[in-house]
Design an enzyme around this catalytic site. Structure first.
Site, mmCIF file in Angstrom:
data_model
loop_
_atom_site.group_PDB
_atom_site.id
_atom_site.type_symbol
_atom_site.label_atom_id
_atom_site.label_comp_id
_atom_site.label_asym_id
_atom_site.label_seq_id
_atom_site.Cartn_x
_atom_site.Cartn_y
_atom_site.Cartn_z
ATOM 1 N N SER A 88 0.802 -1.228 0.000
ATOM 2 C CA SER A 88 0.000 0.000 0.000
ATOM 3 C C SER A 88 0.831 1.273 0.000
ATOM 4 C CB SER A 88 -0.931 0.001 1.225
ATOM 5 O OG SER A 88 -0.185 -0.221 2.402
ATOM 6 N N THR A 190 -2.072 3.725 4.079
ATOM 7 C CA THR A 190 -1.054 4.761 3.964
ATOM 8 C C THR A 190 -0.198 4.804 5.213
ATOM 9 O OG1 THR A 190 -2.497 6.129 2.628
ATOM 10 C CG2 THR A 190 -0.849 7.301 3.918
ATOM 11 N N THR A 208 1.917 7.073 0.130
ATOM 12 C CA THR A 208 0.998 5.980 -0.186
ATOM 13 C C THR A 208 1.014 5.639 -1.676
ATOM 14 O OG1 THR A 208 -1.310 5.280 0.117
ATOM 15 C CG2 THR A 208 -0.991 7.485 -0.719
ATOM 16 N N ARG A 218 -6.187 9.265 -10.496
ATOM 17 C CA ARG A 218 -6.772 9.606 -9.194
ATOM 18 C C ARG A 218 -5.681 9.987 -8.185
ATOM 19 N NH1 ARG A 218 -6.402 7.553 -3.622
ATOM 20 N NH2 ARG A 218 -8.384 7.954 -2.629
ATOM 21 N N THR A 241 -5.577 8.356 7.266
ATOM 22 C CA THR A 241 -5.520 7.169 6.426
ATOM 23 C C THR A 241 -6.953 6.731 6.135
ATOM 24 O OG1 THR A 241 -4.648 4.916 6.233
ATOM 25 C CG2 THR A 241 -5.289 5.628 8.427
ATOM 26 N N GLY A 242 -7.100 5.926 5.103
ATOM 27 C CA GLY A 242 -8.445 5.500 4.723
ATOM 28 C C GLY A 242 -8.890 6.162 3.440
#
Ligand code: ASP
Length: 330
Positions: A88, A190, A208, A218, A241-242
């Site tokens: 990731s 991340t 990330t 993106r 993060t997320g």
């Protein structure tokens, strides 16, 4: 609040002694602005997820010798970026839906200097390119091909970031994906890393490969100052993060720092920012967001929408993975 936190001792690290809880909840006194009143825990480094442990260890080598938070955050996250087994971040990160690995990163120091790269390809350590943007240009962010060319000019080597393992995962995804990027608990993580050095200065880094199988082009929250990362040396630092889109919508990390300025502890600030994410999104399916914050006192807190977010904390006496509190189970 302190008693509700669950601490996990990192037995694998052997020497890590757990002496006392480093996290002291700040009082949120009405009408009182943030001030440094308690014993300051420094140096300290905190970072998101399990991979934070190895990153913190690298940062700690710098911090424990009196080095700067800025050097520490860069060196720390480079470990994660260069780990081919981490899917990731950086090398080995899962690609976009075209099978191309594109990376986002940013860095911020104690003087509000900041640098970022977005949608960069073929570079193993985007955090170091972000630092070059910060230090060697009048700009804050470079993106895409421009960022890549800039990195080459600065001597960074061209690296194939798509490992066989990541390629295999992408090929498997393609078979039943309907070409739709979806975030879930497995396809993101991340690293955001925050440090307070022995001199009392804060810095942060965030890097990330972004949402796995995203649409080509993106860019998430991670390279965006104020979303994926924010540092205000008077107050504290925060990272996210997320699902980046949700973090950007609420100016996540900047809000966390602002809430701390208004007297909230790091935990309270992260919780309120998550509450805001929840309030602003009708559909919370798969919408995981976690915030991590560190204030000028060396107090730490984290909070997430769903269970499962954790963060690593390292100080002179502490070396722990902490399970963040959360709003709901998956
Ligand atoms: N925030 C990152 C992004 O949206 C993903 C993650 O944290 O895992 O790109």
């Amino acid at each position: 609040m302190k008693s509700r936190r669950k601490f996990l001792k990192l037995t694998a690290l052997g020497t890590a002694a757990v002496i006392s809880n480093p996290i002291i909840a700040s009082e949120n006194k009405e009408g009182k602005t943030f001030e440094i009143s308690k014993k300051i825990i420094k140096p300290i480094v905190v970072s998101t997820w399990n991979h934070g442990v190895a990153a913190n260890a690298a940062s700690w080598k710098i911090l424990s010798k009196g080095g700067t938070a800025l050097d520490a955050v860069e060196v720390g996250v480079r470990v994660t970026e260069s780990d081919p087994n981490n899917m990731s971040v950086g090398l080995g990160g899962l690609p976009d839906r075209e099978g191309i690995v594109t990376l986002d990163a940013c860095i911020m120091d104690e003087n509000n200097n900041c640098g970022a790269v977005a949608f960069i390809q073929d570079i193993e350590n985007p955090i170091s390119v972000a630092r070059k943007v910060m230090e060697d240009t009048p700009h804050v962010m470079l993106a895409g091909e421009g960022a890549r060319q800039f990195a080459f000019e600065k001597g960074f080597k061209k690296t194939n970031l798509l490992t066989p393992k990541a390629k295999e995962a992408w090929e498997k995804w393609k078979k039943k994906s309907k070409y739709q990027p979806i975030i879930n608990s497995e396809n993101h993580d991340t690293i955001g890393l925050l440090a307070l050095d022995a001199h009392g200065n804060l810095s942060g880094a965030c890097t990330t490969s972004g949402m796995a199988y995203k649409i080509h082009g993106r860019v998430g929250d991670s390279p965006i100052i104020g979303a994926g990362l924010f540092v205000d040396n008077e107050i504290g630092a925060a990272c996210a993060t997320g699902m980046g889109e949700a973090v950007i919508r609420v100016a996540g990390s900047a809000i966390v720092v602002e809430l701390m300025r208004n007297g909230k502890s790091p935990y309270e600030a992260c919780k309120e920012a998550v509450d805001r994410v929840i309030k602003k999104h009708k559909d919370l399916t798969n919408l995981q967001v976690g915030f991590l914050a560190l204030n000028k006192n060396g107090e730490v807190g984290g909070y997430s929408v769903y269970a499962g977010f954790n963060y690593a904390v390292q100080t002179k006496t502490q070396n722990e993975l902490v399970d963040a509190k959360y709003n709901r189970e998956w």
